[in-house]
Motif scaffolding. Structure first.
Motif, PDB file in Angstrom:
ATOM      1  N   GLY A 159       1.231  -1.407  -0.632  1.00  0.00           N
ATOM      2  CA  GLY A 159       0.037   0.223   0.218  1.00  0.00           C
ATOM      3  C   GLY A 159       1.099   1.485   0.083  1.00  0.00           C
ATOM      4  N   THR A 160       0.411   2.538  -0.177  1.00  0.00           N
ATOM      5  CA  THR A 160       1.396   3.814   0.425  1.00  0.00           C
ATOM      6  C   THR A 160       0.606   4.778   1.193  1.00  0.00           C
ATOM      7  OG1 THR A 160      -0.150   4.668  -1.488  1.00  0.00           O
ATOM      8  CG2 THR A 160       1.461   3.527  -2.551  1.00  0.00           C
ATOM      9  N   LEU A 161       1.491   5.731   1.360  1.00  0.00           N
ATOM     10  CA  LEU A 161       0.913   6.191   3.102  1.00  0.00           C
ATOM     11  C   LEU A 161       0.121   7.735   1.403  1.00  0.00           C
ATOM     12  CD1 LEU A 161       3.192   6.216   5.392  1.00  0.00           C
ATOM     13  CD2 LEU A 161       1.098   5.385   5.593  1.00  0.00           C
ATOM     14  N   PRO A 162      -0.225   8.316   2.548  1.00  0.00           N
ATOM     15  CA  PRO A 162      -0.636   9.763   1.733  1.00  0.00           C
ATOM     16  C   PRO A 162      -0.043  10.631   1.521  1.00  0.00           C
ATOM     17  CG  PRO A 162      -1.686   9.525   3.386  1.00  0.00           C
ATOM     18  CD  PRO A 162      -1.413   8.441   3.828  1.00  0.00           C
ATOM     19  N   GLU A 163       0.536  11.911   0.817  1.00  0.00           N
ATOM     20  CA  GLU A 163       1.730  12.646   0.787  1.00  0.00           C
ATOM     21  C   GLU A 163       0.531  13.855   0.827  1.00  0.00           C
ATOM     22  OE1 GLU A 163       3.415  13.421  -2.581  1.00  0.00           O
ATOM     23  OE2 GLU A 163       4.830  11.069  -2.555  1.00  0.00           O
ATOM     24  N   ILE A 164       1.572  14.746   2.256  1.00  0.00           N
ATOM     25  CA  ILE A 164       0.172  15.532   2.758  1.00  0.00           C
ATOM     26  C   ILE A 164       1.767  17.000   2.846  1.00  0.00           C
ATOM     27  CG2 ILE A 164      -0.505  16.658   4.668  1.00  0.00           C
ATOM     28  CD1 ILE A 164      -1.605  14.433   5.701  1.00  0.00           C
ATOM     29  N   ASP A 165       1.275  18.248   2.247  1.00  0.00           N
ATOM     30  CA  ASP A 165       1.831  19.020   2.622  1.00  0.00           C
ATOM     31  C   ASP A 165       0.873  20.702   3.709  1.00  0.00           C
ATOM     32  OD1 ASP A 165       3.392  21.226   1.600  1.00  0.00           O
ATOM     33  OD2 ASP A 165       2.099  22.444  -0.470  1.00  0.00           O
ATOM     34  N   VAL A 166       2.209  20.793   4.268  1.00  0.00           N
ATOM     35  CA  VAL A 166       1.635  21.628   5.396  1.00  0.00           C
ATOM     36  C   VAL A 166       2.252  22.985   5.101  1.00  0.00           C
ATOM     37  CG1 VAL A 166       1.568  21.660   8.185  1.00  0.00           C
ATOM     38  CG2 VAL A 166       1.269  19.562   6.557  1.00  0.00           C
ATOM     39  N   ASP A 167       1.336  24.082   5.228  1.00  0.00           N
ATOM     40  CA  ASP A 167       1.567  25.448   5.582  1.00  0.00           C
ATOM     41  C   ASP A 167       1.608  25.818   6.754  1.00  0.00           C
ATOM     42  OD1 ASP A 167       2.588  24.931   2.900  1.00  0.00           O
ATOM     43  OD2 ASP A 167       0.647  25.932   2.470  1.00  0.00           O
ATOM     44  N   THR A 168       3.104  25.607   7.456  1.00  0.00           N
ATOM     45  CA  THR A 168       2.631  26.539   8.981  1.00  0.00           C
ATOM     46  C   THR A 168       3.069  27.399   9.276  1.00  0.00           C
ATOM     47  OG1 THR A 168       5.612  26.324   9.109  1.00  0.00           O
ATOM     48  CG2 THR A 168       4.036  23.672  10.285  1.00  0.00           C
ATOM     49  N   ALA A 169       2.438  28.624  10.251  1.00  0.00           N
ATOM     50  CA  ALA A 169       2.181  29.866  10.223  1.00  0.00           C
ATOM     51  C   ALA A 169       3.891  30.012  10.751  1.00  0.00           C
ATOM     52  CB  ALA A 169       1.393  29.771  11.607  1.00  0.00           C
ATOM     53  N   ASP A 170       3.900  31.601  10.093  1.00  0.00           N
ATOM     54  CA  ASP A 170       4.664  32.800  10.153  1.00  0.00           C
ATOM     55  C   ASP A 170       5.288  33.073  11.604  1.00  0.00           C
ATOM     56  OD1 ASP A 170       6.227  31.278   7.788  1.00  0.00           O
ATOM     57  OD2 ASP A 170       4.975  33.588   6.514  1.00  0.00           O
ATOM     58  N   VAL A 171       6.306  32.385  11.865  1.00  0.00           N
ATOM     59  CA  VAL A 171       6.468  32.908  13.963  1.00  0.00           C
ATOM     60  C   VAL A 171       7.697  33.951  13.949  1.00  0.00           C
ATOM     61  CG1 VAL A 171       6.761  32.734  15.984  1.00  0.00           C
ATOM     62  CG2 VAL A 171       4.713  31.235  14.792  1.00  0.00           C
TER      63      VAL A 171
END
Length: 75
Positions: A41-53
């Protein structure tokens, strides 16, 4: 107690709103055969944009009041 719950809920909301996640590729469950072999099987690819601090320091002068303490004389 109610103030604690309100503060905890606000902190959780602030924490959860601090980033944005986008699923770029859907995942797939593995196909499993009753025999010993199977597809991994395969895991999902997730693009995460975090907040700029931005974190910094600033020097501040604080005026402290002059306090005179007069102790009562012992009798």
């Amino acid at each position: 107690m109610n103030k604690f719950i309100i503060v905890a809920a606000m902190a959780a909301g602030l924490t959860l709103s601090g980033c944005e996640a986008k699923v770029t590729e859907e995942g797939e469950m593995p196909s499993v055969d009753v025999d010993v072999s199977g597809d991994a099987g395969t895991l999902p690819e997730i693009d995460v944009d975090t907040a700029d601090v931005e974190v910094g320091t600033e020097e501040v002068t604080v005026d402290v009041p002059d306090v005179d303490v007069k102790m009562p004389s012992e009798q």
